[in-house]
Motif scaffolding. Structure first.
Motif, short mmCIF file in Angstrom:
data_model
loop_
_atom_site.label_atom_id
_atom_site.label_comp_id
_atom_site.label_asym_id
_atom_site.label_seq_id
_atom_site.Cartn_x
_atom_site.Cartn_y
_atom_site.Cartn_z
N HIS A 157 0.86 -1.18 0.00
CA HIS A 157 0.00 0.00 0.00
C HIS A 157 0.89 1.23 0.00
N ALA A 272 -2.51 4.44 9.09
CA ALA A 272 -2.89 5.17 7.88
C ALA A 272 -4.21 4.65 7.34
N GLN A 273 -4.40 3.32 7.43
CA GLN A 273 -5.64 2.74 6.93
C GLN A 273 -6.83 3.13 7.81
N LYS A 275 -7.09 5.94 9.45
CA LYS A 275 -7.40 7.34 9.13
C LYS A 275 -8.24 7.42 7.86
N ALA A 276 -7.86 6.63 6.88
CA ALA A 276 -8.57 6.66 5.61
C ALA A 276 -9.97 6.05 5.79
#
Lengths: 276, 194
Positions: A157, A272-273, A275-276
């Protein structure tokens, strides 16, 4: 009565005729295929990732049976399946260390300096032709995700402009290693934990100008490593995974914080995932 | 029909009455197998092969079996049966005798068995009252039109793969829009009168 019966009879006769013709044809035109090919294919992962260099698992199975590829040509294959393929082929298969990919760059957005603003085709290979991509550093990750596209296991990713490997999903097939125009992705043994997340061979002063997270070749890690597993050549550190005892001193003492633990990278990815 | 009029009929089948862009037959493989020009060309070749052969065979079945038995109203069922059996037979034949062609067409052949473009070529042949030669030429030309459409579209799609469209348009929506634009371009040919 005949109006109904005749079509039924004719079509039944047609069906039977075609059936017989096809049955006979399948006997006459039978092709002798090596029965080992489906057996070998059964033992391959079946993801058709192309990491072996063949078009898919079926093509690799055929190549193995023909003797054009070794039974351990597949990086994603488990050790026991490899042994089983070797047994089918009557070849002794050497133990192969299971591997996983790591991206050797930490030049996230804002950390790595840019040389221009890129708005071309969304492909690392295309961007690489434009003066080596938008980052000042000629070695770093372009971050357009060409490796993400080729990964069949959802293990790669882009996080903050740098490709990140999810080591829980990576099968070590090597498809990303083959496609990356920067040759940034390296296959490391699965049991390895620490790796140097930079590949810049520029001198320290220049690396400092180009990126806030680049290896400047200071050599602190090499001096401190009790096992002597780290060497610095061309101003970039490299960990010899066969000697590394995973003490973590190098990661702790690295002034640029670019010797990273795989779990730390994984946490970044999960955050990060989320947050997304 | 003279040689000249056969040529005109073929030209019209390829461009003016294009199977995909004017008649909207065979949209499934057109959208499904058009991601790479190579596979699109393979699919086009397989369709060309099957359509040409089935054009001749279904003509014979219609003229020598269905018409004498007065079963014209069952032509759709009969053609499906004939085409399915024919494709299977051809597949086996190729695998045994022309392995290289089998490897090039192999995976696409079974897909074509139930393709509406192949069936409609056979039905249109009957509807237009073509002769044997015309039936084969019509099948060949229609399939060439199909191949042209799918290969051109695959070229468009391979360029689109590197574009960076808005999130909502990514993937299938943009593919359909591109197909629509291409169909519009082909509609220019419909102004040609013979």
């Amino acid at each position: 009565m005949m109006e109904v019966l005749l079509p039924i009879l004719i079509f039944a006769a047609l069906g039977v005729l075609f059936g017989i013709v096809l049955a006979i044809a399948s006997r006459i035109f039978a092709v002798k295929t090596d029965e080992r090919i489906p057996q070998v294919q059964e033992l391959l992962p079946g993801a058709n990732c192309g990491g072996c260099g063949f078009t898919g698992c079926a093509a690799l199975a055929e190549a193995i049976v023909r003797g054009e590829a070794t039974p351990n040509a597949c990086n994603s294959c488990s050790a026991e399946n490899m042994k089983a393929i070797g047994a089918i082929m009557g070849i002794e298969v050497a133990d192969k260390v299971p591997m996983q990919a790591q991206v050797r760059c930490s030049g996230k957005c804002g950390v790595a300096k840019l040389q221009y603003h890129y708005e071309g085709a969304r492909s690392c290979i295309a961007a690489d032709r434009m003066g080596g991509g938008d980052k000042l550093c000629a070695w770093g990750c372009i971050g357009l995700g060409t490796c993400v596209e080729v990964c069949k296991f959802d293990a790669l990713h882009i996080v903050d402009g740098v490709a990140v490997v999810d080591h829980t999903k990576c099968s070590g097939c090597g498809a990303c290693v083959n496609i990356c125009p920067k040759n940034l992705i390296e296959l490391l043994p699965v049991e390895s934990e620490y790796y140097v997340a930079c590949r810049s061979k520029e001198k320290g002063a220049l690396t400092r100008k180009q990126c806030d997270a680049g290896c400047i070749g200071c050599g602190i890690c090499a001096k401190l490593c009790p096992e002597g597993a780290i060497t610095v050549t061309d101003f970039v550190a490299y960990i010899d995974q066969s000697k590394c005892k995973k003490c973590g001193i190098c990661a702790e003492k690295c002034p640029r914080k670019i010797i990273r633990h795989e779990n730390e990278v994984y946490d970044d990815l999960i955050n990060a995932q989320k947050k997304a | 029909m003279s040689f000249g009029s056969i040529l005109l009929m073929m030209f019209s089948a390829i461009l003016v009455e294009n199977f995909i862009f004017a008649k909207f037959y065979g949209c499934c493989p057109f959208l499904g197998v058009s991601e790479h020009p190579d596979t699109a060309l393979g699919m086009g070749m397989a369709v060309t092969f099957v359509m040409t052969v089935s054009g001749g065979v279904t003509w014979a079945v219609y003229e020598f079996l269905l018409v004498p038995a007065k079963l014209e109203y069952l032509k759709t069922v009969a053609f499906i049966l004939v085409i399915a059996a024919l494709v299977q037979f051809i597949e086996m034949f190729l695998r045994r005798f022309i392995p290289t062609l089998y490897q090039a067409l192999g995976i696409y052949l079974p897909l074509i068995t139930t393709n509406c473009a192949v069936l409609s070529a056979a039905l249109l042949t009957v509807q237009n009252g073509y002769s044997f030669i015309e039936a084969i030429c019509f099948g060949l030309a229609s399939a060439l039109g199909f191949t042209l459409a799918i290969t051109v579209f695959a070229g468009v799609r391979s360029r689109m793969a590197h574009a960076n469209p808005p999130e909502a348009f990514k993937g299938f929506p943009l593919t359909l829009i591109a197909a629509g634009l291409l169909a519009m371009a082909f509609s220019c040919f419909s102004g040609i009168q013979f």
